[in-house]
Design a protein around this motif. Sequence first.
Motif, mmCIF file in Angstrom:
data_model
loop_
_atom_site.group_PDB
_atom_site.id
_atom_site.type_symbol
_atom_site.label_atom_id
_atom_site.label_comp_id
_atom_site.label_asym_id
_atom_site.label_seq_id
_atom_site.Cartn_x
_atom_site.Cartn_y
_atom_site.Cartn_z
ATOM 1 N N LEU A 89 15.511 -12.606 8.839
ATOM 2 C CA LEU A 89 14.189 -13.208 8.712
ATOM 3 C C LEU A 89 13.630 -12.870 7.352
ATOM 4 O O LEU A 89 14.135 -11.972 6.677
ATOM 5 N N SER A 90 12.611 -13.582 6.949
ATOM 6 C CA SER A 90 11.857 -13.208 5.752
ATOM 7 C C SER A 90 10.439 -12.901 6.200
ATOM 8 O O SER A 90 9.939 -13.486 7.160
ATOM 9 N N THR A 91 9.822 -11.965 5.508
ATOM 10 C CA THR A 91 8.491 -11.528 5.914
ATOM 11 C C THR A 91 7.738 -10.945 4.728
ATOM 12 O O THR A 91 8.299 -10.759 3.646
ATOM 13 N N TYR A 92 6.479 -10.640 4.962
ATOM 14 C CA TYR A 92 5.644 -10.050 3.932
ATOM 15 C C TYR A 92 5.732 -8.537 3.938
ATOM 16 O O TYR A 92 5.720 -7.901 4.990
ATOM 17 N N LEU A 93 5.777 -7.980 2.730
ATOM 18 C CA LEU A 93 5.667 -6.540 2.533
ATOM 19 C C LEU A 93 4.183 -6.185 2.467
ATOM 20 O O LEU A 93 3.373 -7.005 2.046
ATOM 21 N N GLY A 94 3.825 -5.001 2.873
ATOM 22 C CA GLY A 94 2.453 -4.543 2.735
ATOM 23 C C GLY A 94 1.455 -5.193 3.673
ATOM 24 O O GLY A 94 0.255 -5.087 3.474
ATOM 25 N N VAL A 95 1.934 -5.892 4.684
ATOM 26 C CA VAL A 95 1.073 -6.483 5.699
ATOM 27 C C VAL A 95 1.433 -5.792 7.012
ATOM 28 O O VAL A 95 2.575 -5.896 7.460
ATOM 29 N N PRO A 96 0.500 -5.064 7.628
ATOM 30 C CA PRO A 96 0.838 -4.193 8.758
ATOM 31 C C PRO A 96 1.564 -4.860 9.922
ATOM 32 O O PRO A 96 2.371 -4.217 10.579
ATOM 33 N N TRP A 97 1.288 -6.117 10.186
ATOM 34 C CA TRP A 97 1.928 -6.746 11.340
ATOM 35 C C TRP A 97 3.215 -7.471 10.950
ATOM 36 O O TRP A 97 3.795 -8.170 11.757
ATOM 37 N N ASN A 98 3.680 -7.293 9.727
ATOM 38 C CA ASN A 98 4.916 -7.945 9.305
ATOM 39 C C ASN A 98 6.037 -6.925 9.164
ATOM 40 O O ASN A 98 6.599 -6.493 10.162
ATOM 41 N N ALA A 99 6.408 -6.556 7.953
ATOM 42 C CA ALA A 99 7.569 -5.685 7.753
ATOM 43 C C ALA A 99 7.537 -4.446 8.652
ATOM 44 O O ALA A 99 8.550 -4.138 9.300
ATOM 45 N N PRO A 100 6.423 -3.716 8.771
ATOM 46 C CA PRO A 100 6.435 -2.539 9.657
ATOM 47 C C PRO A 100 6.714 -2.895 11.123
ATOM 48 O O PRO A 100 7.409 -2.141 11.826
ATOM 49 N N PHE A 101 6.202 -4.012 11.573
ATOM 50 C CA PHE A 101 6.465 -4.480 12.939
ATOM 51 C C PHE A 101 7.965 -4.693 13.136
ATOM 52 O O PHE A 101 8.544 -4.279 14.132
ATOM 53 N N TYR A 102 8.593 -5.350 12.165
ATOM 54 C CA TYR A 102 10.023 -5.633 12.282
ATOM 55 C C TYR A 102 10.868 -4.359 12.162
ATOM 56 O O TYR A 102 11.883 -4.227 12.848
ATOM 57 N N VAL A 103 10.457 -3.430 11.325
ATOM 58 C CA VAL A 103 11.179 -2.153 11.215
ATOM 59 C C VAL A 103 11.183 -1.444 12.565
ATOM 60 O O VAL A 103 12.217 -0.921 13.006
ATOM 61 N N ARG A 104 10.053 -1.456 13.259
ATOM 62 C CA ARG A 104 9.981 -0.825 14.587
ATOM 63 C C ARG A 104 10.901 -1.514 15.593
ATOM 64 O O ARG A 104 11.222 -0.947 16.627
#
Length: 167
Positions: free
Chosen positions: A113-128
């Motif tokens: 997927l592609s997503t935004y860095l520095g947006v709490p509900w994006n990259a951090p959500f996917y990392v979890r």
Amino acid sequence: MIRPARPREIALLPRIENTADERYARFGLQCVLEMPPHSIASLAEGRQRGMLWVATSPRNRVVGFALMALPGGTAWLDQLSVLPRWQGRGFGAALIDRTAERARELGHCRLYLSTYLGVPWNAPFYVRRGFSSVPRGDWPQAFRRQFMIENSHGHPPWRRTIMQRRV
């Protein structure tokens, strides 16, 4: 509950996508709101190919959806949207899991997927959820094309990343 989208539900999905995107404005990403949602035709095609799922509330109302695509022959989570009122209840995670399951059924070992860095509900959500960033130097040609398409729609490339998860 996560299930395949029904034909009559497809018309609801662009509104869900637009509504879920409204919070991007708080992070200086007004451009996300200015982009058109997925077309009815692309959503209908995803449904016909078995790559469109909806999340439903306890009253069986559609509150979110996931759309998978296969750019360059890779399993790609093209869209994940959940209405704000229903976020934080596991619908997004369940939609990702269903998409990963379908990718595995199709013989893929990773979901991208592609997503935004520095947006709490994006990259951090996917990392979890087990995703990790793919270094730009490791992107195959299909990802570079996908990234160029996203850039042409107004996504700022310096704020984007491509992520992967084993399925």
